[in-house]
Motif scaffolding. Sequence first.
Motif, PDB file in Angstrom:
ATOM      1  N   GLY A  84     -37.471  19.341  17.718  1.00 38.69           N
ATOM      2  CA  GLY A  84     -36.693  18.593  16.740  1.00 38.69           C
ATOM      3  C   GLY A  84     -35.634  17.715  17.384  1.00 38.69           C
ATOM      4  N   LYS A  85     -35.133  18.126  18.574  1.00 41.94           N
ATOM      5  CA  LYS A  85     -34.139  17.315  19.269  1.00 41.94           C
ATOM      6  C   LYS A  85     -34.746  15.999  19.752  1.00 41.94           C
ATOM      7  CE  LYS A  85     -31.037  21.010  20.775  1.00 41.94           C
ATOM      8  NZ  LYS A  85     -30.374  21.655  21.922  1.00 41.94           N
ATOM      9  N   THR A  96     -40.016  12.057  31.506  1.00 42.65           N
ATOM     10  CA  THR A  96     -39.599  10.868  30.772  1.00 42.65           C
ATOM     11  C   THR A  96     -38.282  11.088  30.048  1.00 42.65           C
ATOM     12  OG1 THR A  96     -40.268   9.264  29.052  1.00 42.65           O
ATOM     13  CG2 THR A  96     -40.932  11.559  28.727  1.00 42.65           C
ATOM     14  N   ASP A  97     -37.515  10.005  29.877  1.00 39.19           N
ATOM     15  CA  ASP A  97     -36.296  10.076  29.069  1.00 39.19           C
ATOM     16  C   ASP A  97     -36.484   9.352  27.738  1.00 39.19           C
ATOM     17  OD1 ASP A  97     -36.280   7.398  29.782  1.00 39.19           O
ATOM     18  OD2 ASP A  97     -34.343   7.460  30.808  1.00 39.19           O
ATOM     19  N   ASP A  98     -37.718   8.901  27.470  1.00 35.68           N
ATOM     20  CA  ASP A  98     -38.047   8.184  26.243  1.00 35.68           C
ATOM     21  C   ASP A  98     -38.621   9.173  25.223  1.00 35.68           C
ATOM     22  OD1 ASP A  98     -39.055   6.653  24.200  1.00 35.68           O
ATOM     23  OD2 ASP A  98     -40.174   5.272  25.472  1.00 35.68           O
ATOM     24  N   GLY A 126     -32.372   6.452  18.278  1.00 40.38           N
ATOM     25  CA  GLY A 126     -32.491   5.495  19.365  1.00 40.38           C
ATOM     26  C   GLY A 126     -31.841   5.960  20.652  1.00 40.38           C
ATOM     27  N   GLU A 127     -31.830   7.279  20.880  1.00 35.16           N
ATOM     28  CA  GLU A 127     -31.188   7.840  22.068  1.00 35.16           C
ATOM     29  C   GLU A 127     -32.214   8.259  23.107  1.00 35.16           C
ATOM     30  OE1 GLU A 127     -27.549   9.844  19.425  1.00 35.16           O
ATOM     31  OE2 GLU A 127     -29.142  11.097  20.262  1.00 35.16           O
ATOM     32  N   LYS A 128     -31.790   8.383  24.353  1.00 34.80           N
ATOM     33  CA  LYS A 128     -32.650   8.886  25.423  1.00 34.80           C
ATOM     34  C   LYS A 128     -32.532  10.402  25.493  1.00 34.80           C
ATOM     35  CE  LYS A 128     -32.564   4.746  28.336  1.00 34.80           C
ATOM     36  NZ  LYS A 128     -33.984   4.412  28.023  1.00 34.80           N
ATOM     37  N   ALA A 130     -39.480  17.052  28.747  1.00 33.98           N
ATOM     38  CA  ALA A 130     -40.878  16.803  28.391  1.00 33.98           C
ATOM     39  C   ALA A 130     -41.550  15.889  29.412  1.00 33.98           C
ATOM     40  CB  ALA A 130     -40.949  16.165  26.999  1.00 33.98           C
ATOM     41  N   LEU A 131     -42.878  15.832  29.324  1.00 29.42           N
ATOM     42  CA  LEU A 131     -43.685  14.914  30.136  1.00 29.42           C
ATOM     43  C   LEU A 131     -44.369  13.920  29.200  1.00 29.42           C
ATOM     44  CD1 LEU A 131     -45.501  17.485  32.479  1.00 29.42           C
ATOM     45  CD2 LEU A 131     -43.330  16.298  32.903  1.00 29.42           C
TER      46      LEU A 131
END
Length: 361
Positions: free
Chosen positions: A196-197, A221-223, A205-207, A213-214
């Motif tokens: 959920g985060k 990834t930070d997306d 719209g945050e990183k 996660a991958l």
Amino acid sequence: MATEQDFQASAQKYLVSASNARTFVEKVLIGSGVSGENAAIVADCLVQADLRGVDTHGINRIPSYMARAREGVLDATISPEIEFRTPVVAQVDGRNGFGFLATKLGMDAAIKMASEFGIGMVSVKHSNHFGMSAWVVQQAIDAGMMSLVFTNSSPALPVWGGKEKLMGVSPIACGAPAGKTKPFILDMAPSVAARGKIYKAKRRGEKIPTDWALDSEGRPTDDPRAALEGVMLPMGGPKGSALSIMMDVFSGVFSGSAFAGHVTNPYDPSKPADVGHFLIAMKPDLFMTLDDFKERMDYLYSRVVGCERMTGVDRIYFPGELEQLEADKRQSEGIPYTRGEIDALNSEATKVGAPPLEIAE
């Protein structure tokens, strides 16, 4: 094309009182065909999450729930049914309605059985997402009970050594009342972070941190969008993976609900979720007096929060304490929502002719 100024305006936060948030959700649900009694239960559970700072499981879930209801894969008008199998065991059929309703009915029954026989166990089948597990634990604590609360969920984690989504980020939760101190409330996912985060970061719209996660190519990834197309990472490697399998055994296999990667994502309006839950309530005074139990819990609390701190740590908190302190703060000051979140919620209100969410002055 949206500008940076548009994004900043959407991300600006506004305070909403807990009572206004609760009333808003109730009216949206009633406008969607939910009974007043059931709407009040769902609204209270969602607002409890927002009060505790678990914004990923609060009223911002309403658009996804309503999308599933409109598609007919979640029956918003239904109430769950319960069947008692033994004096201490029951099963709830969620009938593909709101998971909150099936879970509350199940924990009510577990508490009643535990009050008479010391323990009560309930399996829940054919349910849906029930939000934050801590509200179920709190329900038991309010009745003076210890509890275990399990659920399974849609595929998000690989099993250790695998690369495909198979197990859910299924929370394990438990709790126990105390005397003069804060109760013990554990509510955690077997992943590095709750999924959920990631949805919340995507919405705002945050990183995200690169160890959450991958992406679909197996790269950190930070997306959040790329993360949702890839896999979550289990905490502690094989340990987190094993915990997610345990949730599937007790919640899915045992109940007769979906398991082994077949639970439907709560944001997917294509088919029923078929989530399973597992609930246990226990009397804390089975082996000693209630006063003795509470004194021992208070002593445990004092030992935990009062232990010698590592360098750089100002305070040690008991499990669940940070969220309880946040709830006290938000109860008095209001719950923060972004303009984008408020707009999405008000869009749901417009669809059913309900009034918009009231922002605190």
